[in-house]
Design a protein around this motif. Structure first.
Motif, PDB file in Angstrom:
ATOM      1  N   PRO A   1       0.292  -6.964   1.584  1.00 16.05           N
ATOM      2  CA  PRO A   1      -1.069  -7.023   0.653  1.00 16.05           C
ATOM      3  C   PRO A   1      -1.948  -7.139   1.576  1.00 16.05           C
ATOM      4  CG  PRO A   1       0.449  -8.788  -0.142  1.00 16.05           C
ATOM      5  CD  PRO A   1       0.936  -8.711   1.021  1.00 16.05           C
ATOM      6  N   THR A   2      -2.540  -5.972   0.631  1.00 17.08           N
ATOM      7  CA  THR A   2      -4.400  -6.470   1.018  1.00 17.08           C
ATOM      8  C   THR A   2      -4.639  -7.750   0.636  1.00 17.08           C
ATOM      9  OG1 THR A   2      -5.024  -5.563  -0.910  1.00 17.08           O
ATOM     10  CG2 THR A   2      -4.578  -4.074   0.771  1.00 17.08           C
ATOM     11  N   PRO A   3      -5.459  -7.978   1.380  1.00 20.40           N
ATOM     12  CA  PRO A   3      -6.154  -9.914   1.223  1.00 20.40           C
ATOM     13  C   PRO A   3      -6.546  -9.670  -0.308  1.00 20.40           C
ATOM     14  CG  PRO A   3      -7.116  -8.827   3.252  1.00 20.40           C
ATOM     15  CD  PRO A   3      -6.797  -7.489   2.502  1.00 20.40           C
ATOM     16  N   ALA A   4      -7.134  -8.892  -1.152  1.00 23.20           N
ATOM     17  CA  ALA A   4      -7.015  -9.226  -2.278  1.00 23.20           C
ATOM     18  C   ALA A   4      -6.270  -9.576  -3.444  1.00 23.20           C
ATOM     19  CB  ALA A   4      -9.022  -8.064  -3.211  1.00 23.20           C
ATOM     20  N   GLN A   5      -5.710  -8.323  -2.929  1.00 24.98           N
ATOM     21  CA  GLN A   5      -4.109  -8.470  -3.559  1.00 24.98           C
ATOM     22  C   GLN A   5      -3.175  -9.836  -3.348  1.00 24.98           C
ATOM     23  OE1 GLN A   5      -1.793  -4.846  -1.933  1.00 24.98           O
ATOM     24  NE2 GLN A   5      -2.726  -3.828  -3.886  1.00 24.98           N
TER      25      GLN A   5
END
Length: 332
Positions: free
Chosen positions: A257-261
């Motif tokens: 996933p993305t870093p924020a996710q």
């Protein structure tokens, strides 16, 4: 000679659709109409050469309207009919192609029978020029009464092909050959002279699963978080606020996933939400690598996000333990 009886359950879909004219293979979803299961079968009298259909009307909708409550109803209907009538040779479910693979996989996990259960759809309405619906219907009936179809779990048949419910997925919007089993291929063919199987599913299903209808009447909420460049944590927070007990991350291959996710999923897992890491790639495994193990997350194996969601929903009716759920993903 008496023909085998097949219960035919109508859910609607393109296979049950009538378009406004023979060249309409696009607008019929909004401007055509859905036939009852009896009307649909009446348009293909050749079915009578193979089976004696027992009609079971249910819904007449596009499959984007089919969801978990319908899965439960279908499973209960099949279970009840099996208990009441041992003479039924098999089941055919007319279903739209948008969610046919999800309905099929749910049934594959909860039905307690080795009788053939075949879901069938079409890419063109019944009255369209060169419709695939009539031959698909005939093929499904022939498959449902074939002795080799018994014990192979729930099947999906279209375009003269037989697929396993666990593996099959829709890969094209309009093409007739839309259904594929990406990693392992189809189970068999439906040809003019015979129905032929060439392999069988190894993952446990139907009679060999721990999922029972009496325990899954209230399926827990599980949502899918799709990864895209720059995706943040907003969807994850919204799903959690809505009461999600599980989250499936449809991440970049091979499960990132993305870093924020990633940060939001770690928080969710730490607070008791079961997180399954899947991939949006469409094929290939997501293994339970060291990071997932240490964070108490689950790898989806080779299930795509929408099928990982179904298995997680059922798993959560039994346990919240990520280790036990991981074992389920490696078994079913």
């Amino acid at each position: 000679m008496t023909k085998p009886r097949v219960a035919v359950i109508g859910c609607g879909g393109t296979i049950s659709s009538i378009s406004t004219h023979a060249l309409d293979v696009l607008d019929y979803t909004e401007f055509g109409r859905k036939m009852s299961v009896g009307e649909a079968l009446a348009m293909v009298p050749e079915i009578g050469q193979f089976v004696e259909p027992a009609l079971v009307p249910y819904r007449e909708v596009g499959s984007s309207a089919i969801g978990p409550q319908d899965w439960l109803h279908l499973a209960e209907t099949i279970a009840r009919m099996i208990a009441q009538d041992e003479g039924i040779a098999g089941f055919v479910i007319l279903h739209g192609t948008a969610t046919i693979e999800e309905t099929a996989f749910f049934l594959n996990l909860v039905l307690k029978t080795d009788k053939p259960v075949v879901l069938v759809g079409a890419q063109r309405p019944m009255n369209a020029l060169s419709s695939d619906a009539p031959m698909n219907l005939v093929g499904a009936m022939r498959t449902a009464i074939h002795p080799d179809a018994r014990g192979k779990g729930v099947l999906v048949t279209l375009n003269d092909e037989i697929h396993a419910a666990r593996d099959v997925t829709k890969t094209s919007t309009y093409r007739l050959q839309t259904f594929r089993s990406p990693d392992f291929g189809l189970l068999g063919h439906i040809d003019g002279d015979a129905v032929r199987f060439y392999r069988e599913p190894l993952r446990k299903h139907t009679l060999a699963t721990p999922f029972h209808l009496d325990a899954v009447r209230d399926l827990p909420r599980v949502d899918i978080v799709y990864a895209y460049a720059g995706a943040d944590e907003v969807a994850i927070k919204a799903f959690r606020a809505a009461g999600a007990r599980g989250l499936v991350s449809g991440a970049f291959a091979p499960g990132l996933p993305t870093p924020a996710q990633k940060r939001a999923l770690e928080i969710a897992a730490a607070e008791g939400v079961v997180v399954v890491q899947a991939s949006r790639a469409g094929s290939g495994r997501v293994a339970r690598r060291r990071y997932l193990l240490e964070k108490g997350m689950v790898g989806s194996d080779n299930l795509p996000p929408h099928k990982a969601r179904i298995l997680l929903m059922l798993a959560l009716t039994i346990t919240n333990d990520p280790d036990a759920i991981q074992e389920m993903f490696e078994t079913y």
